[in-house]
Design an enzyme around this catalytic site. Structure first.
Site, short mmCIF file in Angstrom:
data_model
loop_
_atom_site.label_atom_id
_atom_site.label_comp_id
_atom_site.label_asym_id
_atom_site.label_seq_id
_atom_site.Cartn_x
_atom_site.Cartn_y
_atom_site.Cartn_z
N ASP A 1 0.89 -1.19 0.00
CA ASP A 1 0.00 0.00 0.00
C ASP A 1 0.91 1.23 0.00
O ASP A 1 1.60 1.51 0.98
CB ASP A 1 -0.89 -0.05 1.26
CG ASP A 1 -1.89 1.10 1.29
OD1 ASP A 1 -1.69 2.10 0.54
OD2 ASP A 1 -2.86 1.00 2.05
N HIS A 2 0.94 1.92 -1.10
CA HIS A 2 1.87 3.06 -1.24
C HIS A 2 1.52 4.22 -0.33
O HIS A 2 2.32 5.15 -0.16
CB HIS A 2 1.92 3.51 -2.70
CG HIS A 2 3.31 3.92 -3.15
ND1 HIS A 2 4.19 4.57 -2.31
CD2 HIS A 2 3.94 3.78 -4.33
CE1 HIS A 2 5.32 4.82 -2.96
NE2 HIS A 2 5.20 4.34 -4.21
#
Lengths: 384, 476, 357
Positions: free
Chosen positions: B448-449
């Site tokens: 999850d950036h």
């Protein structure tokens, strides 16, 4: 295609007749010309011997009939009759000495009896409980019956060779010098092994008598199919003396066998005796002679019966009737006793399949014996 | 006094029947042993049958002109005693042999004697064969009646069938029963694989490596079920058969249940978290060797060991070094967890589920292996509980079992990292300046950036890779 | 002890019999521990030793006396032991075996020589119906301590009936033991052990191996008469054979090694009974078995081994047991015998097939 009594007999009246005969068919003592050199051997026979000869022939005939009846009653798989050949066998058996070895074929029941087997042991084989039946060394060196025709002629020859190798023969002492007598028949004489035995016997000059009972028939094949010459003449081809005797004359059978056995044991080499006789019965109880020979032919040989002729001879010598009657009673008792004991013969255990295949331990035998035990035990009511 | 039956004997080597031609005696006649009773005609010839009994004729059981089987009673005779009487002089003893019967077979060999009695008969009772006493297997002389139905001897119940085969390598802990899913792996698995030829062929056809199959057979052998079980797991990931084209134009599958839940989770995950995926190729040879050694270690004898186990351990170690990947993003805060509930993506017949191993960070390698195995079995059996699927913190998805090199995994709901373990296979690799065949794998991961930047992601993945390359780093 | 493949061409120099001490125990202490001998001379030495140890041992056969046998296996024995111990017989094989039976009944221990494999059949009746069964027929009261020596096998470019491999007929006969040494050391010892056995032993001598030399250790046999033995260790495929086949198998193993295949070679030595222990132990390791024999394959010794090993090693076999045999045709004219006889290539073809499973 039947063989007639005279086909292989040169008529006894001829000076050239080679057949040794002392008693004519009607029981008269009238030695043939060829018998002359054997007459001195009759001096060995006492009156007691006469009675023994007669008694043994009568007993074995009675035994023979009893055994055939047992077969017809389902008690034996098979019976091998010696009916008609009693004189050939009794005379020659009595000519053997205690130290000799006897190699029969499978019809010499009275020879075995004289050498010391219990004839019920023969029935054990025919009842399927043994492939042998007795130990030769415990029963007068009467070796086991050999059912592959003529094979025993080579065993006998090798055995005689052994006597030579270990010096048990030809030492000059007939009381201890050993010899071998081997019995076989007209059919077996065609087998190659019979000739090979004669080759070896002649080559090594074994102390051996080949006693060939020409009973005229090899099952349904007459002796004329086996040979174009009287069988005794074959011996000459191998360089062995051959003598033809009237096989239904117990005195001739005795005298000729005695001479040749003594010649053999003294180192003079082997000999062949052709005893011309007749297989009055069937080859075995599985055979039917009515299919291949005539009643007339059989009747003509019954008229030359060895027991009748010897009885007539003894009566001529003054033997008492009581003796003859006693022999009949003894024979009947003997037969009844054989019957009783035959019915008691019990089968061997299944492990005998494996016991004597090898002298030394063998893995497959051990495995299979154990397997059969556990297999049998796996059944309800089975026993290991 | 006893009444004896005389049955028709086999008078000539396996004859099965005979015709009664002429009776020579009548009821009431006194007879002696060997007196001719009857003339019979067999297939071969005419034969006279002599009496085995002395006594009085009772009843004639078979008429003249009738053909009967061997073993049929033909006459009864009343006798005085058990044994035949010793009559001395029979009244009419035959002086010549009874007429012969047929058969020209050369009987000079002993073949007939095989037919002869194994057990003697009692003269006072029926002689010749009744249908044979089959429990001994012996036939009396004269074969039994041919008319009876063949039957089989009864065996003791539970008779084991003895197996003549090499005894398997000693497996001291192995139980001989075939339990369906043993929790122990018999030591037989470290020796040569024991499997029957058809099983070997099945395994070969299904692409199953027998060495990894847990054998459950009675001697530690791999059974058909064992192979199929192993293959079924793989078949989830690979098509075995090519089915026929369906006959209808389309199939409509309702979206509900597990499928609906998966779909919702995927959407929620994929379209809320910006996914970034990274990949690294690593020489996994030492991991493979380590796995092999663990398999032969007695400590690990009872549990399944595979590269996935090492990957799990690697993940946990890498999480310790890069904690933020083990977190949940919410609008207000990022919750970084200091425990690892390690999710293992499992394909089941009903669809994808992700049960997790709770508190995996506290487990030893052995405990982790056990937990992994139990989780797998439970999932395969469709028995995973909702609690087991809840509260995962980070996930592994093993697509190597599909045979895939790598992929772009989608985050499990509420997680920030997922690692994909690909297939491990031999490829050319440069070692000490030389090209060699090494076990190589691609480790893929998605993050999850919003939580994990490229550098963290890279360091995390590099850490995982370094364990795979050198598992000894776990020892610290 | 080392086992040489001994693929040298026929060595025609005859080892000096003086190497073997011809006298008694006092000289034995000066005897060499071993010597390099052709198999034929090893047999000669074994016979001499057996005859010295037991005066009942007699040799019989055609041309075995002054000539010393057509292969010289009995050379010098007639001169040393005389007419009563070494008998030239008339030309009649049934006679040889039949009189040997009579001699055995008399207490002798005959060692018969049948001149060539193809000529044993005239004696087949005496061997199978009589020799094999005498003990059984007598219910154990007699023994038949008879050895029948038969040179057998091909590879010598000879004519009809001189290159046969009839082992199966005898192995199939209960009551007989059947053995075949592959090398001089085994020949020396196995012949003596066969002579000492109280059972009839058919002793097959691989004639193509008569002249190549091998080391004979006179101290002890090292292997029981009916034991089989691994003669070359390996890991990939087990190959088993007897007699002359063993050297072919060893050659095949050399070639295979260069190709990276490791063969384990088992010398069967005893054809009946067969010692399965080493064979099964090997198969447990390799999972693959190839049986090789010169004899025609149908209903052969190889068939028996294949069936038994399949039964006993079912779970560890990774391939079916394969047989390499002569074809089911009469042994052909010598010009084409190399097509008929299993060669290293034929053996390796089977090895390849075994490995393909």
């Amino acid at each position: 295609m039947a063989a007639t009594p005279d086909e292989f007999f040169v008529p006894a009246s001829g000076a050239e007749s080679p057949t040794v005969r002392m008693l004519t068919a009607d029981g008269t003592f009238q030695p043939s010309d060829a018998a002359a050199e054997y007459l001195p051997y009759l001096d060995r026979i006492s009156e007691a011997d006469h009675r023994r000869f007669y008694r043994d022939m009568v007993v074995v005939r009675k035994f023979d009939i009893e055994a055939a009846n047992l077969q017809r009653q389902g008690q034996l798989a098979l019976w091998v009759p010696s009916h008609g050949q009693e004189a050939a066998q009794v005379g020659s058996a009595y000519a053997t000495r205690a130290q000799d070895h006897v190699f029969p074929s499978y019809r010499e029941h009275v020879v075995g009896m004289i050498r010391g087997i219990d004839v019920v042991d023969i029935l054990r084989m025919l009842r399927g409980v043994t492939l042998g039946g007795w130990k030769p060394e415990e029963h007068g060196n009467f070796h086991l019956y050999t059912l592959v025709l003529a094979s025993q002629t080579l065993h006998a020859t090798g055995f005689a060779m052994g006597m030579q190798l270990d010096g048990s023969t030809a030492t000059g002492n007939p009381e201890t010098d050993q010899a071998v007598i081997v019995y076989y028949g007209d059919g077996a004489s065609s087998e190659g092994e019979a000739s090979e035995a004669l080759v070896y016997a002649a080559s090594y000059q074994t102390p051996q008598v080949f006693f060939l009972q020409n009973n005229q028939w090899a099952i349904s094949v007459p002796v004329s199919r086996q040979s174009r010459t009287p069988l005794y003449k074959r011996a000459g081809g191998f360089g062995i003396p051959g003598t033809q005797i009237d096989g239904n004359d117990v005195l001739a059978s005795y005298a000729v066998t005695a001479k040749h056995l003594d010649d053999a044991r003294s180192g003079r080499g082997p000999a062949l005796i052709e005893a011309v006789t007749y297989r009055v019965g069937a080859h075995t109880t599985a055979d039917d002679p009515t299919k291949y020979r005539t009643a007339d032919e059989t009747a003509s040989w019954v008229a030359r019966d060895p027991i009748v002729r010897f009885r007539t001879y003894l009566q001529g010598l003054g033997i008492e009737q009581q003796f003859l009657d006693d022999v009949d009673v003894e024979a009947a008792d003997f037969a009844a006793d054989v019957r009783r004991r035959a019915l008691e013969i019990r089968g061997p255990e299944k492990h005998t399949i494996f016991d004597n295949v090898y002298a030394e331990a063998h893995p497959r035998i051990d495995e299979q014996r154990a397997w059969l035990d556990s297999y049998e035990a796996s059944f309800e009511g089975g026993n290991a | 006094m006893s009444v004896s039956k005389f049955t028709l004997p086999d008078v000539g080597e396996g004859l099965t029947e005979a015709e009664i031609v002429q009776w020579k005696v009548a009821p009431g006649d006194t007879i002696t042993i060997n007196q001719v009773l009857v003339e019979i005609e067999t297939a071969k010839s005419l034969v006279e049958l002599p009496s085995p009994y002395v006594g009085v004729v009772g009843e004639i059981l078979v008429d003249e002109g009738t053909t009967v089987d061997v073993g049929t009673p033909i006459i009864t005779i009343t006798t005085d005693a058990a044994a035949p009487a010793e009559t001395g002089n029979e009244a009419t003893p035959p002086d010549v042999l009874p007429a012969g019967t047929g058969g020209t077979r050369d009987t000079s060999d002993a073949s007939e004697t095989a037919d002869a009695a194994d057990a003697a008969t009692d003269a006072s009772s029926t002689i010749s064969a009744e249908p044979a006493d089959t429990s001994s297997g012996a036939m009396l002389v004269g074969r039994g009646s041919a008319a009876t139905m063949p039957t089989r001897r009864r065996r003791h119940t539970g008779t084991p069938v003895a197996h003549e085969s090499l005894s398997p390598p000693a497996a001291p802990s192995a139980e001989p029963q075939a339990t369906p899913l043993p929790t122990t792996r018999p030591a037989a698995s470290v020796g040569p694989v024991i499997a029957k030829p058809p099983i070997r062929k099945l395994a070969k056809d299904l692409g199953v490596d027998l060495a990894v199959v847990t054998p459950t057979g009675p001697i530690g052998d791999v059974t058909r079920e064992d192979v199929l079980r192993e293959a079924t797991q793989a078949s989830v990931f690979r098509n075995i058969q090519t089915p026929e084209w369906p006959t209808d134009r389309e199939e409509r599958i309702p979206v509900k249940g597990v499928r609906k839940a998966i779909a919702q989770a995927m959407v929620q995950s994929a379209f809320s978290a910006p996914h970034v995926s990274l990949f690294v190729d690593v020489d996994a040879t030492r991991t493979m060797e380590f796995v092999k050694r663990l398999k032969s270690s007695t400590d690990f004898a009872g549990v399944k060991v595979s590269p996935l186990l090492i990957m799990a351990k690697a993940m946990i170690w890498a999480v310790r070094r890069n904690p933020t990947v083990n977190s949940t993003f919410t609008e207000e805060e990022i919750i970084v967890r200091h425990y690892v509930n390690l999710g293992i993506a499992a394909a089941t017949p009903r669809g994808l589920i992700v049960p997790n191993i709770k508190e995996a960070q506290d487990m030893s390698l052995l405990e982790l292996a056990g937990a992994l195995e139990r989780l797998t079995i439970t999932a395969r059996d469709g028995k995973t509980s909702p609690a087991e699927m809840a509260n995962g913190t980070i996930t592994i998805t093993n697509i190597g079992v599909f045979g895939m090199d790598t992929g772009t995994p989608i985050l499990n709901s509420a997680e920030s990292g997922i690692v994909a373990l690909g297939t491990i296979k031999q490829k050319p690799w440069v070692v000490d300046g030389e090209v060699r065949a090494r076990y190589v794998t691609t480790i893929g991961a998605s993050f999850d950036h919003r939580v994990v930047d490229g550098d963290v992601a890279s360091r995390f993945l590099a850490d995982v890779a370094s364990i795979i390359e050198e598992p000894a780093l776990l020892l610290e | 002890m080392s086992r040489t493949a001994a693929s040298a061409p026929a060595d025609t120099t005859i080892a000096d019999p003086a190497i073997i001490p011809a006298t008694d125990a006092s000289a034995a202490t000066a005897a060499p521990a071993s010597a390099s001998l052709p198999l034929a001379k090893a047999l000669n030495a074994g016979l001499r030793q057996a005859m010295k140890e037991n005066s009942k041992v007699v040799l019989m056969g055609e041309d075995i006396g002054p000539l010393g046998g057509v292969f010289r296996v009995t050379e010098g024995l007639h001169a040393e032991f005389g007419d009563k111990r070494v008998l030239d017989t008339p030309l009649a094989e049934a006679g040889i075996v039949g009189t040997a039976i009579g001699l055995a009944l008399r207490g002798y221990r005959p060692v018969c020589e049948i001149q060539f494999d193809g000529f044993v059949f005239p004696g087949f009746n005496q061997i199978t119906t009589q020799l094999a069964r005498m003990r059984n027929r007598h219910e154990g009261s007699v023994s038949m301590p008879v050895v029948i020596r038969i040179p057998y096998g091909g590879h010598i470019g000879s004519i009809e009936h001189h290159q046969e491999s009839p082992e199966a007929y005898f192995a199939h006969t209960p009551g007989l033991r059947v053995v075949s040494p592959s090398n001089p050391h085994d020949a020396y010892w196995m012949l003596q052990e066969a002579i000492r056995s109280d059972d009839p032993v058919i002793f097959f001598e691989p004639k193509s191996r008569y002249w190549p030399k091998g080391e004979v250790h006179f101290g002890e046999s090292g292997t029981p008469l009916h034991a089989s033995r691994v003669v070359r260790a390996g890991t990939d495929v087990t190959v088993v054979g007897h007699g002359a086949m063993v050297s072919v198998l060893l050659q095949a193993a050399e070639i295979a090694e260069a190709e990276g295949i490791s063969l384990e070679v088992v010398d069967l030595r005893s054809i009946s009974p067969i010692d399965y222990g080493p064979i099964l132990g090997s198969v447990e390791k390799t999972g693959r078995l190839v049986v090789a024999q010169e004899a025609s394959g149908f209903v052969s010794v190889g068939s028996e081994i294949a069936a038994t090993v399949t039964e006993k090693a079912f779970y560890t076999l990774q391939a079916p047991v394969l047989r390499v045999s002569g074809f089911d045709a009469p042994f052909p004219a010598a010009a084409v015998e190399t097509y008929f006889l299993p060669s290293p290539d034929r053996v390796l073809e089977a090895v390849d097939r075994a490995l393909s499973y």
